[in-house]
Design an enzyme around this catalytic site. Structure first.
Site, PDB file in Angstrom:
ATOM      1  N   ASP A 154       2.072   3.697  -6.993  1.00 43.30           N
ATOM      2  CA  ASP A 154       0.615   3.777  -6.923  1.00 43.30           C
ATOM      3  C   ASP A 154       0.183   4.799  -5.869  1.00 43.30           C
ATOM      4  O   ASP A 154       0.628   4.738  -4.713  1.00 43.30           O
ATOM      5  CB  ASP A 154       0.110   2.376  -6.545  1.00 43.30           C
ATOM      6  CG  ASP A 154      -1.379   2.216  -6.777  1.00 43.30           C
ATOM      7  OD1 ASP A 154      -1.813   2.398  -7.925  1.00 43.30           O
ATOM      8  OD2 ASP A 154      -2.098   1.907  -5.806  1.00 43.30           O
TER       9      ASP A 154
ATOM     10  N   GLU B 180       1.957   8.014  -9.793  1.00 40.71           N
ATOM     11  CA  GLU B 180       0.576   7.883 -10.263  1.00 40.71           C
ATOM     12  C   GLU B 180      -0.305   8.674  -9.316  1.00 40.71           C
ATOM     13  O   GLU B 180      -0.866   8.148  -8.372  1.00 40.71           O
ATOM     14  CB  GLU B 180       0.156   6.409 -10.289  1.00 40.71           C
ATOM     15  CG  GLU B 180      -1.208   6.188 -10.926  1.00 40.71           C
ATOM     16  CD  GLU B 180      -2.298   5.726  -9.954  1.00 40.71           C
ATOM     17  OE1 GLU B 180      -3.390   5.414 -10.418  1.00 40.71           O
ATOM     18  OE2 GLU B 180      -2.064   5.694  -8.722  1.00 40.71           O
TER      19      GLU B 180
END
Lengths: 680, 680
Positions: free
Chosen positions: A412, A441
């Protein structure tokens, strides 16, 4: 023959005195008489590794040339990074044009490798060339034949080549001597130009002025899934089928056969750790949660533990182990989220206050990604008091999950953590498991995104989600497949994510979902689907690219076989990807002419053309689109009026296309895409 | 504010054990949190030097970025190569776009330099940005102001900046404290956003996460003549004005005033050494010379000496010294030929037989450059018994001539000698005289030509001599002025040479000579004329690009003011080159639209537009050519219908051009070129 040194002479006059450092420079430079430059691929001068997967060809090109007019030759040398270069393998370079040479190798196991280049003056090739010219002009003399015999004698004593080669060279020398004794110039000439001589001198000939490229260029070889994967994302807690019951790993296990039918190979979960209660988010990201709201799984950490714990309601580590095992039986690898952030209730905050930024009032600043605010999250930092302790802690968390059987990590927001951390951490994890895969990401600026690929990420989220027009898809894909980044960044084309409900899909209806699926699965090596997409879920938070009633903040339940689902399309593309070798080479992508700006038309192929696919995708979800298109007959060596067979893979018909220009029509309601397999 | 570290905390839990090598990698990587990549110019990863001349701007660009959203800043650091980087100068980078930054410096003395890049997180800039946003939203609190005071305190104690900066920072801190005591939040905010604070914190602020590009990129700075010179080539032996009398250095001295009138600045001689008699060439390269034929000056060496001797008939070293001095008085530097080859009579052959390639029959192979044969020359080699002795010998020959006052060397056929030799030799000579200039006569493959520039040649012969059509001139010049090679290879546009009598000039008549002059002198930084060109000499060996009755094989006499000469054109261009600063920047060249394929239309300019020239050249020597062309009004910030003054420099008229499209006509007999100076 400038280096045969047949008649060495001694100096009769002393040379001048010189300084030791000048002589050292002279000798160091003299070592590399043959220039080797313009080496590709090499990322940032060898600072970062070129990426390949097992079995994928690595073609190295370089400009290789020497002073003068003599022939040269060159070889690619390569081997595992921990093997001494003197023991590396070797493969020949071939001349391309304009001093450019190329060599191709493949690697059969994941791990770190290196390559370099050696080149030398090939006196035998020079001899062959000059002797032929002289003979053709009737000017070949005994001198050339003496020089030839000398070349063979030196090769026989070079120690290069196999024992058989050395024996062969010795015999060749003897045969030449006998012919010379007989005065048979033609015989000597013919023997020296024979395939046998070429082969023996290639194997054992002296490598004059052997030069070496100074770089040992790093190559990282992944297992294939790093470059070729189909992801399916679900929230485990939404898998009970009942919004009032928190889903469990067992619920996920029960879903596996149904997911398997769609043909995915990676099953990815957002964080599965304990969720904090401080500033817990309510439904639709509200700051006024109900008591029973589960909170965002990205608010990691509570009294139940942090990044190395499981959310109690999902199940135990035993349950998780069972899930990993069952998923494997269904052809699915589990990927989990690695989100380096903490709920204010995370145990680290008390145990490691030095990892957080405390403000003068004794608080920690909550996370922001303007304009988004994450009131339920605080970020760690990586320097000062946190260096190096949190680096170890985070590495060890990844190793912990690796030990639990997880080999794929979706990370993330990696662009808000230091690049050096990723470079180090990924290298550390790869020492334990070279098959570990990290997906970045990072929806951020292009160079930041690329840097994450350089420092080690195996896959990267991309801008695909926002590329809808024909020209921008072609431009973006051309960059990704042909520019330098293709050697270190592998995009993963997600059609949607829990954070991104694309505008296009909010208004496209079912045809648009099929179109975006066809683009993602057809264009990319890696692609992904966040569940709900197959049900054509599109309800947004008004005016935003976010989902209404997002699973990030509440438990949802879905009818996975609801009317209008596109499971068949998904299954078709995943089957196609597995059946057709062309789909495994992202870089074989080519765009062709379709005279309609609403139809994207592209091909993928294997080098031998045994798997050659053409895709047509209607980008307009509301209208029929079609027109004339160009059949790439030239790739099959066929003339513009040639004939080729095209199998409509979905329709099942086999068509015969004669002539380069054909036409096709795509009705978005019926089927917004077509896939043809070409065979001669 | 992530690094202000206002409230450092101690760990309450031990971190895990780790290996020393893992920790070493961690700490080494952590050093460079800010990414610095895509650095330009940098030749082959810093293997070779970027070239500039004294005063010429060097603009360095790089991608510079960090994780997260904080502000960053960067500086170019640079200095002489022998100065420790800690003592280098520093200049600020400016943000360009898309994570690209740029900085420009110049160098005021010739010699070797290096540069690198540092970058850091700028917490004060981040504070300014965030504090402004918060204040605009009415959300600025005491916390931000406390953090601001902390930044100033740290800067005051950083040791960075001048003593005045440190005092200024201390005072700034005191003023902030006083405002804080009074509870004046607005006052503190205003002071922290003031120009004074920006300036003080720029000078003295802490550079958080100071990162450094690992390369120390080499830059070689030449004196200006390396990039900007006008060469005139003569055979000294042809300067007596009488074919029956061998010219002398004194004859050359007598010619200097006449050469000076044409405005050249380099006077170049083919070899002036003793000429061998073995296999001496006769007129027109014949193998049957007459007794009185002088032989080719490239057959260097006889009983009178070799490369460090003068051909006796030219004069003594005293004469030569006088020539150097007199030439200087006439604005001319002498360049000599450095041709590493030997007549079979060269003293080296007996003194250093180990420098030659002896064949089994006791002969040395004569030189060839297929299809050309040089029966009067043998080549040395550079390896085996000749390594390193001949390297020293050749270096010392150059140093010998340097000592005689020669600082410019035109090198014959450098591409047939090892690149490492040139790299080493040129570096050695530069230690003695950083103003030594080497011109590579290498009419060879593009990458070989470029490599010679990389290894140190200051100037290179080019393909100009064979580029005649508009499209090929534009393409070639665009490569030379805009591609990477512009940073290390400086072409010298010779209109002709003793070896090249261009086909174009063989049929063009006088207009073609003026056209080629205008192209060479107008387009290039360095250009050259081999004498006879100004007389429009064109008689070829039939069917060849060679001169009939070449001076290479016989003594010639010319009437230097013969009817039809183009001395005025030459003088005009050389004057223009000296008068107009635009001419000194080869890379400012730009091509504009002239709607006629026979007219090349280009501009040169200084950055400030104070010297802005437009050139039109009729490439067709047989017909009038003209048409409409585009005036680059946009470069002056003028609209398409704007007005600009154009001075026809040759004609003397000052025109007023209104509107972007104008027309002009060029009559090849009258004047095949035009030069305009634009002024607003």
């Amino acid at each position: 023959m400038a280096d045969a040194d047949l008649q060495p002479k001694k100096s009769k006059k002393a040379v001048k005195a010189k300084s030791p450092e000048s002589e050292a420079l002279l000798l160091a430079l003299a070592e590399n008489r043959v220039a080797i430059e313009g080496v590709e691929p090499e990322i940032d001068g060898g600072r970062f590794a070129v990426k390949r997967v097992v079995g994928e060809p690595l073609t190295v090109e370089a400009d290789i040339f020497c002073d003068g007019h003599d022939e040269i030759d060159a070889a690619l040398i390569y081997g595992p990074a921990d093997v001494d270069p003197s023991k590396w393998s070797e493969t020949s370079f071939e001349f391309v044009e304009n001093d450019r040479w190329a060599a191709t190798v493949t690697f059969d196991r994941p791990g770190p490798y290196r390559y370099s280049i050696i080149a030398w003056r090939d006196l035998y090739a020079t001899w062959r060339d000059e002797a032929k010219k002289k003979r053709d002009a009737g000017k070949l003399t005994d001198l050339e034949l003496i020089e030839a015999r000398e070349l063979v004698t030196k090769a026989a004593g070079s120690g290069r080549g196999s024992k058989a080669d050395q024996r062969g060279l010795a015999k060749l020398g003897e045969r030449l001597e006998k012919l010379a004794e007989k005065g048979d110039a033609d015989g000597q000439y013919a023997l020296m130009q024979s395939d046998e001589a070429v082969s023996l001198l290639h194997a054992g000939g002296v490598r004059t002025n052997l030069s070496r490229y100074p770089g040992n260029v790093p190559v990282w070889v992944d297992r294939e899934r790093a470059a070729f994967s189909a992801w399916y994302e679900i929230f485990p807690r939404s898998q009970s089928g009942d919004v009032n019951r928190h889903g469990t790993f067992d619920d996920v296990i029960a879903r596996l056969p149904d997911i398997q039918k769609m043909g995915f190979d990676v099953l990815y979960f957002p964080p599965i750790h304990p969720i904090g209660s401080t500033n817990k988010k309510g439904k639709n990201n509200s700051l006024t949660p109900a008591q029973e709201d589960p909170g965002s799984p990205y608010a990691i950490g509570s009294k139940d533990g942090g990044h190395d714990a499981l959310h109690p309601e999902l199940g135990s580590f035993d349950d998780f182990a069972r899930l990993i095992e069952e998923a494997g039986k269904h052809g699915l690898e589990i990927a989990i989220d690695f989100a380096i952030q903490c709920s204010p209730d995370h145990p680290w905050i008390k145990e490691h206050p030095e990892w957080f930024d405390w403000r003068p009032d004794g608080t920690i600043k909550f996370a922001e990604n303007p304009p988004k605010k994450y009131e339920d999250i605080v970020n760690v930092h990586f320097y000062r008091g946190a260096l190096p302790s949190i680096w170890y802690e985070l590495r060890d968390i990844v190793l912990f999950w690796l030990n639990k059987g997880v080999r794929i990590f979706r990370v993330d927001n990696p662009h808000t953590k230091p690049f050096p951390f990723w470079e180090w951490m990924i290298a550390e994890v790869r020492k334990v498991d070279p098959g570990a895969i990290f997906l970045a990401e990072a929806f951020t600026r292009p160079k930041v995104m690329k840097r994450l690929g350089k420092v080690g990420y195996n896959q990267s989220y991309s801008y695909f989600t926002w590329r809808n027009a024909k020209w921008e898809l072609a431009e973006y894909l051309t960059e990704l497949t042909t520019e330098e980044c293709a050697d270190y960044m592998r995009p993963n084309f997600f059609v949607n994510t829990p954070d991104i409900n694309p505008l296009y899909l909010q208004t496209s209806g079912r045809p648009g979902f099929r179109t975006r699926l066809a683009l993602a699965a057809g264009l990319a090596g890696n692609y992904g689907v966040y569940s709900g997409f197959e049900l054509c879920e599109f309800l947004p938070v008004p005016g935003k690219e976010e989902y209404l009633n997002s699973e990030k903040y509440e438990i949802r339940a879905f009818d996975w076989h609801a009317e209008g689902n596109i499971r068949d399309d998904i299954a078709f593309f995943n089957r196609l990807r597995n059946d057709e070798a062309a789909m495994r080479d992202f870089r074989s992508l080519a765009f062709f002419n379709f005279w309609n700006d609403q139809v994207l038309y592209f091909g993928k192929r294997t080098k031998d053309l045994s798997s050659y696919l053409l895709f047509m995708v209607n980008l307009d979800p509301h209208h029929d689109q079609g027109g004339h298109f160009e059949v790439p007959l030239w790739e099959f060596g066929l003339p513009d009026d040639g004939t080729i067979r095209a199998t409509d893979i979905l329709g099942g018909d086999t068509l015969t296309w004669t002539g380069k220009v054909q036409h096709w029509w795509l009705n978005p309601q019926d089927r917004p895409y077509a896939v043809f397999k070409l065979t001669r």
